[in-house]
Design an enzyme around this catalytic site. Structure first.
Site, PDB file in Angstrom:
ATOM      1  N   LYS A  88      -8.743  -4.371  -3.699  1.00 12.77           N
ATOM      2  CA  LYS A  88      -7.360  -4.703  -4.016  1.00 12.77           C
ATOM      3  C   LYS A  88      -7.189  -6.209  -4.157  1.00 12.77           C
ATOM      4  O   LYS A  88      -6.415  -6.685  -4.994  1.00 12.77           O
ATOM      5  CB  LYS A  88      -6.428  -4.179  -2.922  1.00 12.77           C
ATOM      6  N   ASP A 137       0.859  -1.180   0.000  1.00 14.71           N
ATOM      7  CA  ASP A 137       0.000   0.000   0.000  1.00 14.71           C
ATOM      8  C   ASP A 137       0.902   1.239   0.000  1.00 14.71           C
ATOM      9  O   ASP A 137       2.111   1.154   0.255  1.00 14.71           O
ATOM     10  CB  ASP A 137      -0.883  -0.039   1.254  1.00 14.71           C
ATOM     11  N   ASN A 189      -9.251   0.129   3.153  1.00 11.66           N
ATOM     12  CA  ASN A 189      -9.281  -0.474   1.814  1.00 11.66           C
ATOM     13  C   ASN A 189      -8.243  -1.576   1.655  1.00 11.66           C
ATOM     14  O   ASN A 189      -8.079  -2.132   0.569  1.00 11.66           O
ATOM     15  CB  ASN A 189      -9.105   0.590   0.725  1.00 11.66           C
TER      16      ASN A 189
END
Length: 270
Positions: free
Chosen positions: A184, A9, A210
């Site tokens: 994702k 990330d 997320n």
């Protein structure tokens, strides 16, 4: 044996709270690459927003816009655009409510309103300037993800009206929206299928809401010490914060790097 693959990330993971890449993270990624490990960015951001990170870390592969657009070694392998009629509908509603949108394409993103206070405060948190404005941007090209800017109490209106979208909070006044079930994790699965890599050799670092699906589905999910409680609960292990060499220490913890890789940072801390 297949090469391992590591997904990173960006905000709160590759970048610390000052939105810079710590030196220890740069070293960790370089050492992985020297070992032949695949390194991949996995982010909610549009590619335009992280080109500089790709360049600085020499990473050519990414899962962007929360899994909606995936590239490996510069080649597009998966794209899942949003239905234009649904974009038209939500655009009309936000305009009538005094809210705003951003539209995210493969190469760019534009917002629907100028000088909107919720857009301004959201992008201030990213330490980025106010985006360019084009309220018709979605009409001329595929859009893979949107941003909804509204007060927290107004989010439910959109959740109720658009059950075919997921709304994922990334700021007090900003939500990514994308087709129901997109994440994702979906983009990562597409990439793993493409590379024919077993999930057991896969690792992912994340800190936010997320990242939950990614941290849960991946072989080894690693939450940052600065991560939200939900990310820490979803992960297999927790490393230190992005500012406290969390990437480097996490890679050592899972055995992808040797312990002596952190010696110079431990001596500085002492």
């Amino acid at each position: 044996m297949k090469k391992p693959i590591v997904f990173f990330d960006i905000d709160g993971t590759l970048l610390n709270e000052d939105k810079v890449i710590p030196d220890s993270t740069k070293k960790a990624v370089r050492l992985l690459q020297e070992k032949g490990v695949h390194t991949v960015i996995a982010t909610g951001r549009v590619p335009k927003m992280f080109y500089w990170i790709q360049k600085e870390l020499n990473i050519d592969s990414f899962v962007s816009m929360n899994g909606q657009y995936v590239v490996f070694d510069g080649q597009e392998i998966y794209a899942n655009p949003i239905n234009p009629e649904r974009l038209q509908s939500i655009s009309t509603l936000t305009a009538s409510k005094g809210h705003a949108l951003a539209y995210c394409s493969r190469n760019d993103f534009k917002v629907s309103e100028g000088n909107h206070p919720l857009i301004e405060t959201s992008f201030d948190s990213l330490m980025m300037p106010y985006p360019m404005i084009d309220e018709e941007f979605y009409q001329n090209r595929p859009i893979y993800q949107g941003h909804l800017y509204c007060n927290q109490g107004d989010k439910q209106l959109y959740v109720n009206r658009y059950p075919d979208f997921d709304f994922v909070k990334w700021h007090d006044y900003a939500y990514d929206f994308l087709p129901k079930g997109a994440s994702k994790a979906v983009g990562i699965r597409k990439l793993l299928e493409y590379l024919d890599i077993d999930n057991v050799h896969c690792y992912a670092f994340g800190d936010g809401l997320n990242d939950l699906e990614m941290l849960t589905m991946i072989g080894t999910g690693i939450a940052m010490g600065n991560g939200v409680p939900e990310a820490k609960a979803a992960a297999d292990l927790i490393t230190t914060s992005a500012s406290n060499h969390g990437i480097l220490k996490g890679l050592i913890q899972v055995g992808l790097l040797e312990k002596d890789a952190a010696m110079e940072y431990e001596s500085k801390a002492n």
